[in-house]
Scaffold this active site. Sequence first.
Site, PDB file in Angstrom:
ATOM      1  N   HIS A  42      32.986  47.445  50.056  1.00 42.96           N
ATOM      2  CA  HIS A  42      32.345  47.725  48.728  1.00 42.96           C
ATOM      3  C   HIS A  42      30.854  47.510  48.890  1.00 42.96           C
ATOM      4  CE1 HIS A  42      31.475  48.285  44.754  1.00 42.96           C
ATOM      5  NE2 HIS A  42      32.378  47.337  43.959  1.00 42.96           N
ATOM      6  N   ARG A  96      31.485  48.536  35.605  1.00 36.38           N
ATOM      7  CA  ARG A  96      30.280  48.411  36.220  1.00 36.38           C
ATOM      8  C   ARG A  96      29.952  49.215  37.102  1.00 36.38           C
ATOM      9  NH1 ARG A  96      31.155  44.156  34.314  1.00 36.38           N
ATOM     10  NH2 ARG A  96      33.376  44.614  34.983  1.00 36.38           N
TER      11      ARG A  96
HETATM   12  C1  NCD Z   1      34.774  44.380  42.300  1.00 39.23           C
HETATM   13  C2  NCD Z   1      35.439  45.419  42.873  1.00 39.23           C
HETATM   14  O1  NCD Z   1      35.702  46.553  42.357  1.00 39.23           O
HETATM   15  O2  NCD Z   1      35.739  45.322  43.959  1.00 39.23           O
HETATM   16  N1  NCD Z   1      34.240  44.926  40.973  1.00 39.23           N
HETATM   17  C3  NCD Z   1      32.796  45.421  41.149  1.00 39.23           C
HETATM   18  O3  NCD Z   1      32.650  46.620  41.656  1.00 39.23           O
HETATM   19  N2  NCD Z   1      31.707  44.708  40.258  1.00 39.23           N
HETATM   20  C4  NCD Z   1      35.432  43.154  41.953  1.00 39.23           C
HETATM   21  C5  NCD Z   1      36.342  43.087  41.332  1.00 39.23           C
HETATM   22  O4  NCD Z   1      37.136  44.108  40.827  1.00 39.23           O
HETATM   23  O5  NCD Z   1      36.953  41.894  41.128  1.00 39.23           O
END
Ligand code: NCD
Length: 306
Positions: A129, A51
């Site tokens: 994040h 994603r």
């Molecule tokens: C998240 C991450 O990478 O921390 N994913 C993301 O970027 N949508 C959540 C996850 O990996 O569980």
Amino acid sequence: MRHLMSPLDFSVEELDRLMDLANDIEANPEKYAHACSGKKLATLFYEPSTRTRLSFEAAMLNLGGSVLGFSSADSSSAAKGESVSDTIRVISCYADIAAMRHPKEGAPLVASMHSGIPVINAGDGGHQHPTQTLTDLLTIRSLKGRLGGMTIGLCGDLKFGRTVHSLINALIRYPDVNFILISPEELRIPDYVREDVLRRNHQQFKEVIRLEDAMPELDLLYMTRVQRERFFNEEDYIRMKDFYILDKAKMELAREDMMVLHPLPRVNEISVEVDSDPRAAYFRQAQYGVYIRMALILTLLEVTVC
Ligand code: NCD
């Protein structure tokens, strides 16, 4: 030149402007279709992602720009021992902006200190994040119409889940937010978040183990995956991985206007039978992730569209 390392790098007013821009992009995508023509985004991903990397790439392509990069450390010069600071110096000659994901906390920050172009932290270890947080804020604001005045349940792996750490940091700036932190004992929120973020800011919160008990109180439920890759041993992961499964029966305990978010990828923590519930907003959330990244790229590149 500006970078994005943490959601707190933007003031509440700047975040509002960013989200207004994202909503305008959503409503008028054609207006922005060539805004970044001739510009390049480098995606430097030392850790797996679907994603985040592809939504960054889609965002730049939607703006008429181009993308280049790598999707694992093995396919980059990191495998030869190159430092992050050398890599970013070189990438600064090839691209106009970079998004970096790295398993080490602080690696994107180190990169930003040696970079000639804006660097976006696309996830650093179990730390932060911020672009997921921007996505979450935009989703909540667009679908609920507000960011304050809410009881928010954060459920699952609160220890290793960086999306949760970033989201808490961002949401404490809005009025009347009440957190219910739902996790097994072993996966409780780290002390530094509890003490330095929640307690220091006199934030209302409680910690519970049972999801069922929290459900009726929630305006928003943020589910997370147990972060297998950050466990020290597989047995602990196996013991924890199905601790929470959100299913139809649990959804019946929730309010009619509650909203379920999940940063994705999902493993077992949300049963697929919940997907058709109108309160399940996690796939719409993924779409908002593209709009907010488009707004972020425009803002960091200081491109204005009239
Ligand atoms: C998240 C991450 O990478 O921390 N994913 C993301 O970027 N949508 C959540 C996850 O990996 O569980």
